[in-house]
Design a protein around this motif. Structure first.
Motif, PDB file in Angstrom:
ATOM      1  N   THR A 242       0.560  -0.672   0.348  1.00  0.00           N
ATOM      2  CA  THR A 242      -0.002   0.134  -0.061  1.00  0.00           C
ATOM      3  C   THR A 242       0.978   1.647   0.164  1.00  0.00           C
ATOM      4  OG1 THR A 242      -0.308   0.433   2.566  1.00  0.00           O
ATOM      5  CG2 THR A 242      -1.604  -1.349   1.232  1.00  0.00           C
ATOM      6  N   THR A 244       0.382   3.253   2.167  1.00  0.00           N
ATOM      7  CA  THR A 244       1.170   3.663   3.083  1.00  0.00           C
ATOM      8  C   THR A 244       2.093   2.996   3.867  1.00  0.00           C
ATOM      9  OG1 THR A 244      -1.378   3.401   4.347  1.00  0.00           O
ATOM     10  CG2 THR A 244       0.397   2.773   6.105  1.00  0.00           C
ATOM     11  N   ASP A 245       2.733   1.554   2.941  1.00  0.00           N
ATOM     12  CA  ASP A 245       4.037   1.225   3.113  1.00  0.00           C
ATOM     13  C   ASP A 245       5.611   2.402   2.768  1.00  0.00           C
ATOM     14  OD1 ASP A 245       2.667  -1.268   4.364  1.00  0.00           O
ATOM     15  OD2 ASP A 245       2.762  -2.221   2.582  1.00  0.00           O
ATOM     16  N   TRP A 294       4.163   6.199  -5.220  1.00  0.00           N
ATOM     17  CA  TRP A 294       2.589   6.393  -4.766  1.00  0.00           C
ATOM     18  C   TRP A 294       2.245   7.457  -5.402  1.00  0.00           C
ATOM     19  CZ3 TRP A 294       7.829   9.110  -2.614  1.00  0.00           C
ATOM     20  CH2 TRP A 294       7.269  10.764  -3.226  1.00  0.00           C
ATOM     21  N   MET A 345       1.138  -1.804  -6.198  1.00  0.00           N
ATOM     22  CA  MET A 345       0.198  -1.166  -5.200  1.00  0.00           C
ATOM     23  C   MET A 345      -0.858  -2.522  -4.648  1.00  0.00           C
ATOM     24  SD  MET A 345       1.356   0.779  -3.471  1.00  0.00           S
ATOM     25  CE  MET A 345       2.467   1.677  -3.338  1.00  0.00           C
ATOM     26  N   GLY A 346      -0.744  -3.023  -4.144  1.00  0.00           N
ATOM     27  CA  GLY A 346      -1.732  -4.202  -4.405  1.00  0.00           C
ATOM     28  C   GLY A 346      -1.185  -5.579  -4.238  1.00  0.00           C
ATOM     29  N   THR A 348       0.888  -9.014  -2.827  1.00  0.00           N
ATOM     30  CA  THR A 348       1.901  -9.666  -2.023  1.00  0.00           C
ATOM     31  C   THR A 348       2.899  -9.887  -2.553  1.00  0.00           C
ATOM     32  OG1 THR A 348      -0.813  -9.926  -1.089  1.00  0.00           O
ATOM     33  CG2 THR A 348       1.077 -11.513  -0.148  1.00  0.00           C
TER      34      THR A 348
END
Length: 427
Positions: A242, A244-245, A294, A345-346, A348
């Motif tokens: 994210t 945020t990371d 970002w 982003m998103g 894993t």
């Protein structure tokens, strides 16, 4: 960013090209040792900034974060994640670049997009609270190749030697910086069809299971004799990624040098200093080209489907994984990684590893491991070869020695630093 919002400023920002002239000039910088004048956000390690950096990498390892636990360890204190050396730096004084070389390499690769595709760390000593780090080094390799993603690209290899205030070599970082033309990456459209990841409750439950099984070994020893070639390392994860990371990673100290993320008057002064680094957004506001980590609109404008992480974030996540595995009594000696795919982003990343070798060299119990990150699309995004040093059942951990030639170079650079510093202090 749609075609309609491609302003003249944006077109200008993507007009810079990789030229033969710049490539030849870059070769002039090969094997020139320079003292780093950079002042990072962190110059001296402390209990608090060590904990903050560990947290920014998703690590709650008590050796880094819990002074009471760390006091009872073999180190007698909190130590920093070794890779934190990359964000700790005070300016080292040294002889400047010769004027003719400085003039010949001015504005080198101006306006060209750069990203880190991996690197190699070698760690020799721990970083304790109160340690100040300096660094020196420079370019030691250059390759020109064709890239599917961005046409012609240039890879610059840079080595930085990290030295503490006692003149001891702490670590060496050799990284690969890839330079590409922004417009070429956009024109190829290689990754344009990648869609953002979405997650069901079952997907999130699976990630929860992986995280729940993770743990730091802590004081429980992992002995050299306990491992066999072919043994699997425990599973791990990082993500979903994210914004945020990315914010957390900057908060831990990363990314302020060399370009600088600044606000207010400092933002204004910085964009005057390095104007090509600031590109107007759709609202006419100059913002850093670095925002592709970002700002998905800007990332799409230069050829990616969405914003993505810094490669060094995954390097730190791999280090977190390895230090959790070896525990307080082990030592991550070397970590070499290749970043093969973007981490959007998103996405894993699922982490797995295997022991592939064991050996005893000069009293060191060394274990070779291969580690990789695989995303939810089943793509291997990072490949890593690491070497860890472990204690044996009849002997304590032995740290790797610093090669004499490297320590000699470091001692010479630090002696010059102290000499110049003493000269500056004279009345």
């Amino acid at each position: 960013m749609s075609e309609q919002t491609l302003t003249e400023d944006f077109k200008k920002a993507t007009a810079y090209e990789l030229t033969d002239h710049d490539i030849e000039r870059a070769k002039l910088m090969l094997h020139v040792d320079l003292a780093s004048r950079d002042q990072e956000q962190i110059g001296t390690a402390s209990i608090d900034n060590i904990r903050s950096f560990a947290y920014s990498c998703g690590s709650d390892n008590p050796l880094f974060c819990n002074p009471e636990h760390a006091a009872s360890s073999r180190w007698g204190s909190v130590i920093a994640p070794s890779m934190m050396a990359g964000v700790i730096n005070r300016p080292m004084l040294g002889d400047p670049l010769p004027e003719e070389l400085k003039a010949a390499t001015k504005s080198l690769f101006r306006g060209i997009h750069m990203f880190i595709s991996g690197g190699e760390w070698t760690f020799y000593r721990p970083i304790f609270p109160g340690d100040t780090l300096y660094s020196f080094g420079g370019e030691d390799g250059l390759e020109v190749k064709q890239s599917e993603f961005a046409g012609r690209s240039v890879t610059r290899f840079n080595s930085q030697v990290k030295v503490n205030q006692r003149g001891e070599v702490v670590s060496v970082y050799r990284y690969r910086a890839i330079l590409t033309e922004r417009k070429k990456a956009r024109e190829t459209g290689k990754y344009k069809d990648i869609q953002p990841a979405t997650y069901t409750e079952e997907d999130l439950a699976h990630i929860d299971e992986v995280y729940s099984a993770e743990r730091s070994r802590g004081a429980e020893p992992l002995y050299f004799e306990d491992l066999e070639i072919g043994s699997a390392l425990p599973g791990g994860a990082s993500g979903p990624l994210t914004v945020t990371d990315v914010v957390n990673f900057h908060g831990g100290g990363y990314g302020w040098v060399p370009y600088g993320l600044r606000s207010g008057r400092m933002w204004n002064n910085n964009r005057k200093r390095i104007a090509p680094f600031y590109v107007k957004n759709a609202y006419g506001i100059p913002d850093v080209a670095q925002r592709l980590h970002w700002d998905s609109e800007w990332a799409q404008a230069i050829g990616n489907p969405m914003a993505y992480d810094y490669g060094v974030m995954r390097e730190n996540y791999l280090f977190r994984y390895l230090t959790d595995w070896v525990g307080d009594n082990g030592w991550v000696f070397k970590q070499y990684d290749e970043i093969r795919k973007f981490n959007y982003m998103g996405d894993t990343q699922f982490i797995s590893g295997e022991v592939v070798g064991k050996r005893v060299e000069n009293g060191l119990n060394l274990v070779d491991v291969k580690v990789k990150m695989t995303n939810q699309r089943g793509e291997e995004t990072v490949l890593c070869d690491a070497v860890v040093a472990l204690p044996s059942r009849d002997g304590a951990l032995v740290l790797p020695p610093v090669p004499l030639e490297l320590q000699t170079r470091a001692s010479k650079m630090m002696a010059r630093h102290w000499e110049l510093l003493a000269g500056k202090r004279k009345p």
